[in-house]
Design an enzyme around this catalytic site. Structure first.
Site, short mmCIF file in Angstrom:
data_model
loop_
_atom_site.label_atom_id
_atom_site.label_comp_id
_atom_site.label_asym_id
_atom_site.label_seq_id
_atom_site.Cartn_x
_atom_site.Cartn_y
_atom_site.Cartn_z
N SER A 173 0.86 -1.19 0.00
CA SER A 173 0.00 0.00 0.00
C SER A 173 0.89 1.24 0.00
O SER A 173 2.06 1.14 -0.38
CB SER A 173 -0.92 -0.03 1.23
N ASN A 174 0.36 2.38 0.39
CA ASN A 174 1.18 3.59 0.49
C ASN A 174 0.63 4.46 1.61
O ASN A 174 -0.38 4.12 2.23
CB ASN A 174 1.21 4.33 -0.85
#
Ligand code: CTP
Length: 228
Positions: free
Chosen positions: A24-25
């Site tokens: 993810s980020n």
């Protein structure tokens, strides 16, 4: 002409590696949330499609909320909501890649091996998918707005994405190389328009920047937005 519907995307998507790990980020969903609340004062129907945002950024007032997990899910949700007279504001940070195979059991450390190779495949580009659908199906009165957070050559990258994704506007900003994640400090953005116009807004908090971005889009599109 006015828009009858707005779709705002927000936050990161998640791509599962195994049942306990994902890619993810660090997007929080803050910008998308404030943009959605602001757009709800302007456009009658607002759909807020979000990934795993912080709890505070899940339910903007005056919007229909759709929660998604992966980039493909977000793409399907956006395509499902797209209609004539829609403005799409893609403030989300969708993961560009996903594991080629998500494992059904937790990956274990193998004794003696210091590396783990993960094969990733490209996810769909949501804006490109939407702009081709609009062209192919001749969906009238739509407007596409993207975001570009860059560490270098903001103008070149933002202009490149404006063209390659066939957008009407792209909101660019610098993210510091020494800053982790997307940061909470005041931001300055530059909005590049497909007409060639460039508008600088800031520095302001994300909340104020969101209000000004929406005011800009409202002003621009109400005075001159006619798309074939
Ligand atoms: N975006 C999208 N679909 C993706 C990735 C990004 O629609 N799979 C949208 C983002 O929501 C944003 C714009 O495209 O509005 C630019 O995103 P960005 O991550 O800056 O660009 P990328 O095309 O992913 O390019 P790169 O990561 O190589 O800079």
């Amino acid at each position: 002409m006015g828009f009858s519907k707005a779709i705002i995307t927000s936050g990161p998507t998640r791509e599962w590696i195994d049942p306990v790990r994902y890619i993810s980020n660090a997007s929080s969903g803050k910008m998308g949330f404030h943009i959605a609340e602001e757009v709800a004062h302007w456009i009658p129907e607002v759909v807020y499609i979000h990934g795993q945002v912080l709890d505070d950024y899940k339910s903007p007032k005056g919007t229909k909320e759709i929660s998604v997990e992966t980039t493909s899910d977000m793409c399907d949700a956006v395509l499902g909501e797209l209609a004539e007279g829609t403005i799409l504001i893609m403030a989300a940070a969708p993961a560009d890649f996903r594991p080629s195979r998500s494992k059904e059991s937790k990956i274990k450390k193998e004794d003696g091996s210091e590396t783990l190779l993960l094969e990733l495949v490209k996810n769909p580009d949501i804006l490109k998918t939407v702009s081709s659908k609009i062209q192919k199906e001749e969906i009238a009165g739509c407007c596409l707005v993207g975001f570009a957070a860059e560490t270098d050559s903001l103008e070149d990258h933002a202009q490149g994405k404006l063209k390659s994704k066939n957008l009407d506007y792209i909101v660019g900003n610098y993210v510091g190389k020494n800053q982790k994640g997307f940061g909470e400090v005041d931001t300055t953005v530059i909005i590049f328009s497909s007409s060639g116009k460039t508008t600088k807004i800031g520095p302001f908090s994300k909340e104020v920047i969101s209000q000004k971005i929406v005011a800009f889009l409202k002003g621009e599109t109400e005075k001159s937005f006619v798309k074939s």
